[in-house]
Design a protein around this motif. Structure first.
Motif, PDB file in Angstrom:
ATOM      1  N   ASP A  20      -9.390  -5.596   1.170  1.00 24.02           N
ATOM      2  CA  ASP A  20      -8.383  -6.119   2.107  1.00 24.02           C
ATOM      3  C   ASP A  20      -8.391  -5.357   3.443  1.00 24.02           C
ATOM      4  N   ILE A  21      -9.615  -5.118   3.968  1.00 21.29           N
ATOM      5  CA  ILE A  21      -9.754  -4.428   5.254  1.00 21.29           C
ATOM      6  C   ILE A  21     -10.830  -5.104   6.098  1.00 21.29           C
ATOM      7  N   ASP A  38      -7.076  -1.829   8.785  1.00 16.53           N
ATOM      8  CA  ASP A  38      -6.267  -2.881   8.168  1.00 16.53           C
ATOM      9  C   ASP A  38      -5.928  -4.024   9.115  1.00 16.53           C
TER      10      ASP A  38
END
Length: 110
Positions: A20-21, A38
Motif C-alpha cells: 500500500d505504498i 504513502d
C-alpha cells in the motif's frame, strides 16, 4: 508510464498494492536510486531527497554523477533501414543525425 522529473532525472512510479505504498526508481542509470512513500506529495519529497543525497554523495567522493543520457546513441540497424533513413534525411535537407533526433523526439513523446 507514471513518472516524475527532477533536476533532469526521471523516475518511474508504481503503486505496490501489497504494501500500500508508491515506489519510485530513477531511470536511465546504472546506479540504483529508489524511494517510496504513502502519498504522492510525500513521494515527490522523497524523490527530491534521494536524488539530492545521490548528488551530494557524488560531490563528497569527487566523482561526476551519472547522467540519464549522454546524448550519444550507438545503433545497429539493418542496412536497408540505414539507407532509407539516409534518403529520408537528405530529402528533408537534414543530416542523418538531425533527422534521427527529430524522429526519436516524436517517438519518445508518443
Amino acid at each position: 508510464m507514471n513518472s516524475m522529473g527532477y533536476k533532469g532525472y526521471t523516475a518511474r512510479i508504481e503503486f505496490d498494492e501489497r504494501d500500500d505504498i508508491f515506489v519510485g526508481r530513477v531511470l536511465g542509470m546504472r546506479d540504483i536510486i529508489s524511494f517510496h512513500a504513502d502519498s504522492v506529495a510525500e513521494l515527490r519529497a522523497q524523490f527530491h531527497l534521494a536524488l539530492d543525497d545521490y548528488l551530494a554523495d557524488c560531490a563528497e567522493r569527487g566523482v561526476s554523477p551519472e547522467k540519464p543520457a549522454s546524448g550519444k546513441v550507438m545503433l545497429r540497424i539493418r542496412p536497408e533501414v540505414h539507407a532509407a533513413a539516409t534518403i529520408a534525411a537528405q530529402a528533408a535537407g537534414k543530416s542523418l543525425n538531425q533527422w534521427a533526433d527529430e524522429v526519436f523526439e516524436r517517438a519518445a513523446q508518443a
